[in-house]
Design an enzyme around this catalytic site. Structure first.
Site, PDB file in Angstrom:
ATOM      1  N   HIS A 136       0.913  -1.135   0.157  1.00  0.00           N
ATOM      2  CA  HIS A 136       0.055  -0.006   0.038  1.00  0.00           C
ATOM      3  C   HIS A 136       1.050   1.231  -0.063  1.00  0.00           C
ATOM      4  O   HIS A 136       2.165   1.028   0.052  1.00  0.00           O
ATOM      5  CB  HIS A 136      -0.997  -0.119   1.250  1.00  0.00           C
ATOM      6  CG  HIS A 136      -2.193  -0.764   1.070  1.00  0.00           C
ATOM      7  ND1 HIS A 136      -3.157  -0.490   0.258  1.00  0.00           N
ATOM      8  CD2 HIS A 136      -2.651  -2.016   1.732  1.00  0.00           C
ATOM      9  CE1 HIS A 136      -3.950  -1.532   0.492  1.00  0.00           C
ATOM     10  NE2 HIS A 136      -3.718  -2.280   1.087  1.00  0.00           N
ATOM     11  N   ASP A 166       0.258   6.705  -4.344  1.00  0.00           N
ATOM     12  CA  ASP A 166      -1.025   6.420  -4.996  1.00  0.00           C
ATOM     13  C   ASP A 166      -1.211   7.429  -6.124  1.00  0.00           C
ATOM     14  O   ASP A 166      -1.461   7.407  -7.234  1.00  0.00           O
ATOM     15  CB  ASP A 166      -2.341   6.520  -4.191  1.00  0.00           C
ATOM     16  CG  ASP A 166      -2.404   4.967  -3.333  1.00  0.00           C
ATOM     17  OD1 ASP A 166      -1.457   4.137  -3.602  1.00  0.00           O
ATOM     18  OD2 ASP A 166      -3.158   4.786  -2.474  1.00  0.00           O
TER      19      ASP A 166
END
Length: 379
Positions: A136, A166
């Site tokens: 992540h 991200d």
């Protein structure tokens, strides 16, 4: 609109891929979101919700269409391959190998459509020993060395409030890569693969830190970095009403104005002083800033040519006149949903929020019929 002739098949979920395709959709691309029947993008289930889908989903998936296909079935795969023949871009964010197992990897798709731009957004890219590794945002910025630089001196690393990998490492470079590949196709007539590694791109985000290390082999120390905790001129100070001011007076002219305004002209010569002196100045400056409220300080600095700003809450930010002037919070145009505005301003072909995020499978029949593909029951 600049991308009105571009059709994108978006197989991605959650944040990096949908953010990328949101930008493309905002500027006219026809983005067809390919979702698993009955479940769809996991982001639909987040809270809080607007109707049956989350506010998070609504923001990232505005201007898009939704088609439900079971890519694990022969029928679903065949429908997808027919869509690929009539599309310009495919965006996916699965771990490497997943698309191959489904029989819809780049090597397969380019045989069907040699002009196809295929963008894969992954944590570590399509090559290297970490190809199969899960992760992540926090993991990617950890490997990149960014997280180790965040936080106060002698404290633990602090996880940022926004997703650096991200968005900055995945969504933005994916958008740029797709646009570059589309431009290249105009010259060559050929498509190509865009391999986006969030780790790679986060590493590229450190031009103020990494080159120094590469030249000297000296590791920077957390909290002792010029733009992250070292200097008194680049710091956050608490006001009397327990709010905060950010000071970014890096240049001498701004530092001089700041020091004169707070009544400490003796600090001017210490702009780039050693850490010990910087720490002492921070203590003294904090004592001064604590004597007035945030509003009082902003009134004082309003007419000054200085880099001082209030640290805003979201409520304060959305009501700020600059944010309103730039139309960065849009409301009332699409039902009751408020949207983050379009940050890329084009003078002749601006982006536009044209419609709400689609319901799951809302456009399945419409798209398949429009493209001459066998009609399927909407899931």
């Amino acid at each position: 609109m600049p991308l009105s002739s571009v059709r994108v098949l978006d197989l991605s979920r959650l944040l990096p891929g949908p953010y990328c395709t949101m930008i493309l959709a905002d500027f006219g691309a026809e983005v067809i979101k390919i979702e698993e029947p009955y479940i769809g993008d996991y982001a639909r289930a987040y809270l809080p919700k607007i109707d049956e889908d989350s506010a998070f989903f609504h923001t990232l998936n505005r201007n898009k269409k939704s088609v439900c296909l079971d890519l694990k079935s022969v029928e679903g795969r065949d429908y997808f391959l027919q869509l690929v023949k009539q599309s310009d871009v495919v965006v996916e964010s699965f771990r490497p190998g997943v698309m191959r197992r489904l029989g819809i990897d780049y090597e397969t798709l380019k045989e069907i459509n040699p002009q196809l731009i295929y963008c894969a957004i992954t944590g570590y890219g399509q090559t290297g020993p970490y190809v199969e590794k899960p992760g992540h945002d926090v993991n990617y910025i950890s490997y990149a060395g960014v997280l180790n630089m965040m936080g106060e001196r002698n404290g633990k690393p602090v996880i940022p409030a926004v997703q650096i990998a991200d968005i900055g490492g995945g969504a933005m470079p994916a958008t740029i890569g797709i646009l570059l590949a589309l431009m290249a196709r105009e010259k060559t007539g050929k498509g190509q693969m865009v391999d986006i590694s969030m780790l790679d791109n986060v590493i590229s985000w450190m031009p103020t830190l990494l080159p120094d290390y590469l030249a000297t082999n000296n590791e920077p120390e957390r909290g002792n970095i010029v733009l992250s905790g070292k200097l008194a001129c680049y710091e956050v100070y608490q006001t009397k009403d327990k709010k905060w001011l950010s000071v970014g007076a890096l240049e001498m002219k701004f530092w001089e104005t700041f020091c004169k305004t707070i009544g400490r002209e003796d600090f001017i010569v210490h702009l780039n002083a050693p850490t010990m002196i910087q720490d002492k100045m921070k203590i003294e400056i904090q004592k001064i800033i604590a004597q007035k409220t945030q509003d009082e300080w902003m009134t004082i600095f309003q007419t000054m040519d200085s880099c001082v700003a209030p640290v805003y809450s979201f409520e304060e930010m959305v009501n700020d006149p600059q944010v309103k002037a730039r139309d960065m919070i849009k409301s009332g145009e699409l039902g009751t949903t408020k949207h983050v505005g379009i940050p890329i301003k084009l003078s002749e072909t601006p982006g536009e929020i044209r419609k709400q995020a689609p319901k799951l499978g809302e456009h399945t029949d419409e798209i398949l019929m429009e493209m001459g593909i066998k009609k399927t029951r909407r899931k």
